[in-house]
Design a protein around this motif. Sequence first.
Motif, PDB file in Angstrom:
ATOM      1  N   ILE A 273      75.638  82.550  47.976  1.00  0.00           N
ATOM      2  CA  ILE A 273      76.931  82.972  47.434  1.00  0.00           C
ATOM      3  C   ILE A 273      76.890  84.491  47.424  1.00  0.00           C
ATOM      4  N   THR A 274      77.845  85.126  48.070  1.00  0.00           N
ATOM      5  CA  THR A 274      77.812  86.579  48.198  1.00  0.00           C
ATOM      6  C   THR A 274      79.054  87.221  47.591  1.00  0.00           C
ATOM      7  N   THR A 275      78.945  88.507  47.347  1.00  0.00           N
ATOM      8  CA  THR A 275      80.113  89.280  46.953  1.00  0.00           C
ATOM      9  C   THR A 275      81.009  89.447  48.168  1.00  0.00           C
ATOM     10  N   GLN A 276      82.148  90.061  47.963  1.00  0.00           N
ATOM     11  CA  GLN A 276      83.080  90.286  49.061  1.00  0.00           C
ATOM     12  C   GLN A 276      82.505  91.210  50.129  1.00  0.00           C
ATOM     13  N   HIS A 277      81.427  91.921  49.788  1.00  0.00           N
ATOM     14  CA  HIS A 277      80.812  92.840  50.743  1.00  0.00           C
ATOM     15  C   HIS A 277      79.436  92.374  51.182  1.00  0.00           C
ATOM     16  N   GLY A 278      79.142  91.095  50.950  1.00  0.00           N
ATOM     17  CA  GLY A 278      77.942  90.516  51.527  1.00  0.00           C
ATOM     18  C   GLY A 278      76.694  90.565  50.682  1.00  0.00           C
ATOM     19  N   LYS A 279      76.750  91.109  49.457  1.00  0.00           N
ATOM     20  CA  LYS A 279      75.565  91.122  48.602  1.00  0.00           C
ATOM     21  C   LYS A 279      75.377  89.747  47.982  1.00  0.00           C
ATOM     22  N   MET A 280      74.177  89.205  48.089  1.00  0.00           N
ATOM     23  CA  MET A 280      73.902  87.872  47.566  1.00  0.00           C
ATOM     24  C   MET A 280      73.746  87.918  46.052  1.00  0.00           C
ATOM     25  N   ILE A 281      74.466  87.023  45.359  1.00  0.00           N
ATOM     26  CA  ILE A 281      74.388  86.989  43.895  1.00  0.00           C
ATOM     27  C   ILE A 281      73.892  85.643  43.378  1.00  0.00           C
ATOM     28  N   SER A 282      73.900  84.630  44.215  1.00  0.00           N
ATOM     29  CA  SER A 282      73.371  83.326  43.827  1.00  0.00           C
ATOM     30  C   SER A 282      73.206  82.496  45.099  1.00  0.00           C
ATOM     31  N   ALA A 283      72.698  81.282  44.925  1.00  0.00           N
ATOM     32  CA  ALA A 283      72.539  80.369  46.055  1.00  0.00           C
ATOM     33  C   ALA A 283      72.764  78.950  45.572  1.00  0.00           C
ATOM     34  N   LEU A 284      73.209  78.107  46.481  1.00  0.00           N
ATOM     35  CA  LEU A 284      73.422  76.691  46.198  1.00  0.00           C
ATOM     36  C   LEU A 284      72.573  75.877  47.156  1.00  0.00           C
ATOM     37  N   SER A 285      72.053  74.745  46.689  1.00  0.00           N
ATOM     38  CA  SER A 285      71.279  73.885  47.583  1.00  0.00           C
ATOM     39  C   SER A 285      71.506  72.423  47.263  1.00  0.00           C
ATOM     40  N   VAL A 286      71.203  71.589  48.244  1.00  0.00           N
ATOM     41  CA  VAL A 286      71.003  70.158  48.030  1.00  0.00           C
ATOM     42  C   VAL A 286      69.541  69.901  48.329  1.00  0.00           C
ATOM     43  N   PHE A 287      68.923  68.991  47.574  1.00  0.00           N
ATOM     44  CA  PHE A 287      67.503  68.731  47.781  1.00  0.00           C
ATOM     45  C   PHE A 287      67.178  67.286  47.438  1.00  0.00           C
ATOM     46  N   GLY A 288      66.094  66.791  48.015  1.00  0.00           N
ATOM     47  CA  GLY A 288      65.710  65.414  47.774  1.00  0.00           C
ATOM     48  C   GLY A 288      64.371  65.099  48.399  1.00  0.00           C
ATOM     49  N   ALA A 289      63.982  63.832  48.316  1.00  0.00           N
ATOM     50  CA  ALA A 289      62.676  63.398  48.797  1.00  0.00           C
ATOM     51  C   ALA A 289      62.744  62.745  50.173  1.00  0.00           C
ATOM     52  N   SER A 290      63.886  62.806  50.822  1.00  0.00           N
ATOM     53  CA  SER A 290      64.045  62.173  52.130  1.00  0.00           C
ATOM     54  C   SER A 290      64.244  63.235  53.200  1.00  0.00           C
ATOM     55  N   PRO A 291      63.530  63.123  54.316  1.00  0.00           N
ATOM     56  CA  PRO A 291      63.719  64.108  55.397  1.00  0.00           C
ATOM     57  C   PRO A 291      65.121  64.091  55.996  1.00  0.00           C
ATOM     58  N   THR A 292      65.882  63.022  55.762  1.00  0.00           N
ATOM     59  CA  THR A 292      67.257  62.999  56.272  1.00  0.00           C
ATOM     60  C   THR A 292      68.103  64.083  55.627  1.00  0.00           C
ATOM     61  N   THR A 293      67.642  64.610  54.459  1.00  0.00           N
ATOM     62  CA  THR A 293      68.329  65.734  53.824  1.00  0.00           C
ATOM     63  C   THR A 293      68.454  66.895  54.802  1.00  0.00           C
ATOM     64  N   LEU A 294      67.441  67.070  55.650  1.00  0.00           N
ATOM     65  CA  LEU A 294      67.464  68.167  56.614  1.00  0.00           C
ATOM     66  C   LEU A 294      67.836  67.720  58.023  1.00  0.00           C
ATOM     67  N   ASP A 295      67.549  66.488  58.368  1.00  0.00           N
ATOM     68  CA  ASP A 295      67.686  66.072  59.762  1.00  0.00           C
ATOM     69  C   ASP A 295      69.011  65.358  60.049  1.00  0.00           C
ATOM     70  N   GLN A 296      69.083  64.086  59.776  1.00  0.00           N
ATOM     71  CA  GLN A 296      70.238  63.291  60.194  1.00  0.00           C
ATOM     72  C   GLN A 296      71.549  63.760  59.571  1.00  0.00           C
TER      73      GLN A 296
END
Length: 253
Positions: free
Chosen positions: A206-229
Motif C-alpha cells: 500500500i503506497t502513498t500517492q507518490h509511491g512511498k510504501m506505508i503498509s502491505a497486505l497479504s494472503v497466507f496459508g499452509a497450501s502451495p496453491t496459495t502461490l501456484d494454482q
Amino acid sequence: MTSQLNGSVLKAFKILDLFAAGQNELTAKETADALDINMITAHRFLHTLVHAGALRVTSRGVFRLGYMFADLGERVLQGDNLPTILQPILDQLARQTGEACMATEFDRDMAVCIAKALPDRPLYVDIRIGSRLDAFCTAHGKLWLAHMSPEGQDRYFKNAELTGMTDQTITDINTLKTELATIHEQGFATNNGEREHDIYALAVPITTQHGKMISALSVFGASPTTLDQNRDHLLAALQTAARSAQQSLYGTD
C-alpha cells in the motif's frame, strides 16, 4: 458536493504536494510553472503558507517545508488509524479469497502485523497482532526491503544475519538483492516456505500517492496453491484491496 470545495485551499495543498513528490525546495517561478498560475499569485500562496507555518524561507526566494509537519507526521504515525482503516478491507479480502490475511508496518528491521482477518473455515493458519516477521525471508519483509532506498538496504544488510530458516531461505546477499529488485518491479512478493516449512504467502504494497510504501497486505496459508494454482486470482484480489486502502487513506481525484 464539488461546489462546497474551496479552490484556494486545494491550490495550497497542490503546492505542498510538490514537496511530497520529492521536491526539497521551491521558488515562486517553479510553483507558478507547476500549477500554471502567474508569479504574483504564486508569491501570495507561498508567503501565506509561510505565515501559516506550513513553509519556511531558507534564502531569498527559496521555500522549504515548515517544521510543523514533523509534529503532524508523528501524530499521524501514533494515531493508530491505519489498523482501523485496514480491518474492513482485510475482512472482505478473507471472505473473497478464503485465506487468512494480514497487514504490516515496518519497525526496527522487521515487519510487524498490525491487523488480520481469518477465513470462515475450520482449518487455517493464524498469526497474532504484534507478531514480528524477519524481513529477509517473508513476503511482507521482502516487500518492505524492496521499497527501501539503496542506502536503507545497505544498512539493513550490514546488521542482518541471513540465517537459513528452511531449505528455501535465501541466504546469499546478492541473490536476495536481485530478488528485491524483481519484487519492486513486479509489485508483489512471495514467501515459498522460506521462514517456516509449508507456510506460503503473497503480499502487495500500500503506497502513498507518490509511491512511498506505508503498509502491505497479504494472503497466507499452509497450501502451495496459495502461490501456484490460485496466484492470479489472489494477486488480483490483493491489488484491488490495496487500491481500496489507498482510496480510504487519500480519497479519490
